[in-house]
Design a protein around this motif. Structure first.
Motif, PDB file in Angstrom:
ATOM      1  N   PRO A 173      -3.290  -2.523   7.032  1.00 42.89           N
ATOM      2  CA  PRO A 173      -4.193  -2.859   5.771  1.00 42.89           C
ATOM      3  C   PRO A 173      -5.565  -2.984   6.449  1.00 42.89           C
ATOM      4  O   PRO A 173      -5.654  -3.513   7.327  1.00 42.89           O
ATOM      5  CB  PRO A 173      -3.513  -4.139   5.072  1.00 42.89           C
ATOM      6  N   ARG A 198     -10.571   1.253   4.353  1.00 38.49           N
ATOM      7  CA  ARG A 198     -11.103   1.839   3.154  1.00 38.49           C
ATOM      8  C   ARG A 198     -11.062   0.696   1.973  1.00 38.49           C
ATOM      9  O   ARG A 198     -10.377   1.230   0.977  1.00 38.49           O
ATOM     10  CB  ARG A 198     -10.426   3.321   2.991  1.00 38.49           C
ATOM     11  N   PRO A 199     -11.727  -0.402   2.151  1.00 39.91           N
ATOM     12  CA  PRO A 199     -11.531  -1.304   0.901  1.00 39.91           C
ATOM     13  C   PRO A 199     -12.415  -0.418  -0.180  1.00 39.91           C
ATOM     14  O   PRO A 199     -13.419   0.244   0.050  1.00 39.91           O
ATOM     15  CB  PRO A 199     -12.537  -2.305   1.297  1.00 39.91           C
ATOM     16  N   ARG A 235       0.817  -1.074  -0.059  1.00 42.64           N
ATOM     17  CA  ARG A 235      -0.057   0.044   0.121  1.00 42.64           C
ATOM     18  C   ARG A 235       0.998   1.348  -0.051  1.00 42.64           C
ATOM     19  O   ARG A 235       0.556   2.193  -0.830  1.00 42.64           O
ATOM     20  CB  ARG A 235      -1.015  -0.251   1.098  1.00 42.64           C
ATOM     21  N   GLY A 241      -1.250   4.797   1.573  1.00 40.93           N
ATOM     22  CA  GLY A 241      -1.798   4.658   3.237  1.00 40.93           C
ATOM     23  C   GLY A 241      -0.462   4.295   3.794  1.00 40.93           C
ATOM     24  O   GLY A 241       0.658   3.862   3.389  1.00 40.93           O
ATOM     25  N   TRP A 256      -7.587  -0.801  -1.939  1.00 41.84           N
ATOM     26  CA  TRP A 256      -7.725   0.539  -1.283  1.00 41.84           C
ATOM     27  C   TRP A 256      -7.925   1.533  -2.396  1.00 41.84           C
ATOM     28  O   TRP A 256      -7.723   1.507  -3.253  1.00 41.84           O
ATOM     29  CB  TRP A 256      -6.449   0.702  -0.477  1.00 41.84           C
ATOM     30  N   THR A 257      -8.751   2.555  -1.751  1.00 38.52           N
ATOM     31  CA  THR A 257      -8.848   3.741  -2.523  1.00 38.52           C
ATOM     32  C   THR A 257      -8.328   4.875  -1.963  1.00 38.52           C
ATOM     33  O   THR A 257      -7.697   4.777  -1.007  1.00 38.52           O
ATOM     34  CB  THR A 257     -10.401   3.933  -2.642  1.00 38.52           C
ATOM     35  N   THR A 289      -2.841  -0.753  -5.250  1.00 44.86           N
ATOM     36  CA  THR A 289      -4.296  -0.459  -4.875  1.00 44.86           C
ATOM     37  C   THR A 289      -4.810  -2.025  -4.659  1.00 44.86           C
ATOM     38  O   THR A 289      -6.265  -1.668  -3.970  1.00 44.86           O
ATOM     39  CB  THR A 289      -4.856   0.298  -5.952  1.00 44.86           C
ATOM     40  N   CYS A 290      -4.426  -2.961  -5.015  1.00 49.49           N
ATOM     41  CA  CYS A 290      -5.327  -4.358  -4.832  1.00 49.49           C
ATOM     42  C   CYS A 290      -4.154  -5.459  -4.628  1.00 49.49           C
ATOM     43  O   CYS A 290      -3.092  -5.323  -5.543  1.00 49.49           O
ATOM     44  CB  CYS A 290      -6.087  -4.510  -6.054  1.00 49.49           C
TER      45      CYS A 290
END
Length: 110
Positions: free
Chosen positions: A103, A106-107, A51, A99, A94-95, A56-57
């Protein structure tokens, strides 16, 4: 930072999935180290690192009968997103910006 991380020798099936664009991830512990939280700690650290570096994924999978790996991924904030005849697939997304915390916050999604 690499888009793919291989932590164990790949089987033929894993190599075929890699060629198909599915990045591999694997973990394993010697029996005397199991059940002490090491895999969960390592995955959480990996997710934080991903992150922070703009990923982002993150996706993972585990054989259906590997309940310990299911627990490790869900404890780290990953959620089941599908399955096939062999494995259950997990994902965390994450959006927003990069970050710096745990973890699981904010999924992404609806």
């Amino acid at each position: 930072m690499t888009a793919r991380l291989v932590l164990h020798p790949m089987t033929g099936d894993e190599a075929r999935r890699l060629v198909a664009g599915e990045p591999p991830h694997g973990d394993g512990l010697v029996p005397s180290a199991r059940g002490r939280g090491y895999a969960s700690e390592a995955l959480r650290a990996l997710l934080v690192c991903a992150r922070v570096h703009g990923v982002t994924c993150v996706r993972g999978d585990a054989d259906h009968e590997n309940i310990a790996s299911h627990h490790v991924m869900t404890a780290a904030g990953m959620r089941p997103v599908g399955e096939d005849e062999r494995v259950t697939y997990f994902e965390i997304a994450w959006t927003g910006g990069h970050g710096h915390g745990r973890p699981g916050g904010r999924p992404a999604g609806p």
